[in-house]
Design a protein around this motif. Structure first.
Motif, short mmCIF file in Angstrom:
data_model
loop_
_atom_site.label_atom_id
_atom_site.label_comp_id
_atom_site.label_asym_id
_atom_site.label_seq_id
_atom_site.Cartn_x
_atom_site.Cartn_y
_atom_site.Cartn_z
N GLY A 148 0.82 -1.21 0.00
CA GLY A 148 0.00 0.00 0.00
C GLY A 148 0.85 1.26 0.00
O GLY A 148 0.56 2.22 -0.74
N ALA A 149 1.89 1.28 0.82
CA ALA A 149 2.79 2.43 0.86
C ALA A 149 3.52 2.60 -0.47
O ALA A 149 3.71 3.71 -0.95
N PHE A 150 3.93 1.48 -1.06
CA PHE A 150 4.60 1.54 -2.36
C PHE A 150 3.67 2.15 -3.42
O PHE A 150 4.05 3.06 -4.14
N LEU A 151 2.45 1.64 -3.49
CA LEU A 151 1.51 2.12 -4.50
C LEU A 151 1.16 3.59 -4.30
O LEU A 151 1.20 4.38 -5.26
N ALA A 152 0.88 3.99 -3.07
CA ALA A 152 0.59 5.40 -2.80
C ALA A 152 1.80 6.27 -3.12
O ALA A 152 1.66 7.34 -3.73
N GLY A 153 2.99 5.80 -2.73
CA GLY A 153 4.20 6.56 -3.02
C GLY A 153 4.50 6.66 -4.50
O GLY A 153 5.00 7.68 -4.98
N LEU A 154 4.19 5.63 -5.24
CA LEU A 154 4.38 5.65 -6.68
C LEU A 154 3.48 6.73 -7.31
O LEU A 154 3.93 7.51 -8.16
N LEU A 155 2.23 6.78 -6.87
CA LEU A 155 1.29 7.74 -7.45
C LEU A 155 1.64 9.19 -7.09
O LEU A 155 1.35 10.10 -7.86
N THR A 156 2.26 9.40 -5.93
CA THR A 156 2.62 10.76 -5.51
C THR A 156 4.02 11.18 -5.92
O THR A 156 4.36 12.34 -5.82
N GLY A 157 4.84 10.22 -6.33
CA GLY A 157 6.22 10.52 -6.67
C GLY A 157 7.17 10.33 -5.50
O GLY A 157 8.38 10.57 -5.63
N ASP A 158 6.66 9.92 -4.34
CA ASP A 158 7.52 9.66 -3.19
C ASP A 158 8.38 8.42 -3.40
O ASP A 158 9.43 8.28 -2.78
N VAL A 159 7.92 7.49 -4.21
CA VAL A 159 8.68 6.30 -4.55
C VAL A 159 9.29 6.52 -5.92
O VAL A 159 8.59 6.87 -6.87
#
Length: 181
Positions: A148-159
């Motif tokens: 979940g953190a990976f997916l959210a971070g991917l969408l925001t650019g944090d990942v």
């Protein structure tokens, strides 16, 4: 209580109005031989299986199309990886430990990438991290966070990922399996 990463996702991408019924998690986990992370179960209960930003396809247990079914892909990817490693493709150092296994939770269909949980003996599902295999080659990428953190971070650019260089996109979407399969 809603997982913070799932809450973050729902703030970025509205979930479908009619998510599918929750899977029988006890059966799914019995078949896999392990409990699953709570953030993943909440993700499936809120969104169901489907594709985020027309790129990251979250596998869901019980999907009628085996290409997007968590259980079918766990079996298939396990066979494929075992065959690759038996033929001499290098096994990533992260999964060299005895008893360590990979469970796929998402795919990038056109690119052939798979996102896996790295499941180590004695780890709780909440401690599993994400590893990505480029799918058409031997390269792997590790992300020490939950799905979940990976997916959210991917969408925001944090990942940041070599394999998702087009992210973050200016607008986000989710298409449910029920709408596209």
């Amino acid at each position: 209580m809603t997982d913070p990463s799932v809450a973050r996702l729902t703030g970025l991408v509205p979930p479908p109005g009619n998510p599918p019924a929750a899977p029988d998690w006890d059966r799914v986990e019995a078949v896999l031989g392990t409990p699953l992370p709570d953030d993943y179960k909440q993700l499936i209960e809120v969104y169901g299986g489907g594709v985020f930003d027309e790129t990251v396809w979250v596998l869901a247990p019980g999907c009628e199309d085996e290409d997007y079914d968590l259980l079918a892909q766990t079996e298939e990817r396990g066979r494929i990886l075992a065959d690759l490693w038996a033929s001499g493709e290098p096994r990533p150092a992260e999964i060299g430990d005895s008893g360590t296994r990979l469970i796929p939770w998402a795919t990038v269909e056109e690119a052939g990438h798979y996102l896996y949980w790295l499941v180590r003996p004695g780890q709780e599902p909440s401690e599993w991290t994400v590893v990505l295999n480029e799918g058409r080659g031997p390269e792997w990428e590790s992300h020490p966070q939950s799905c979940g953190a990976f997916l959210a971070g991917l969408l925001t650019g944090d990942v940041r990922s070599f394999y998702f260089d087009e992210f973050p996109l200016p607008a986000h979407s989710f298409d449910a399996n029920s709408d596209i399969l």
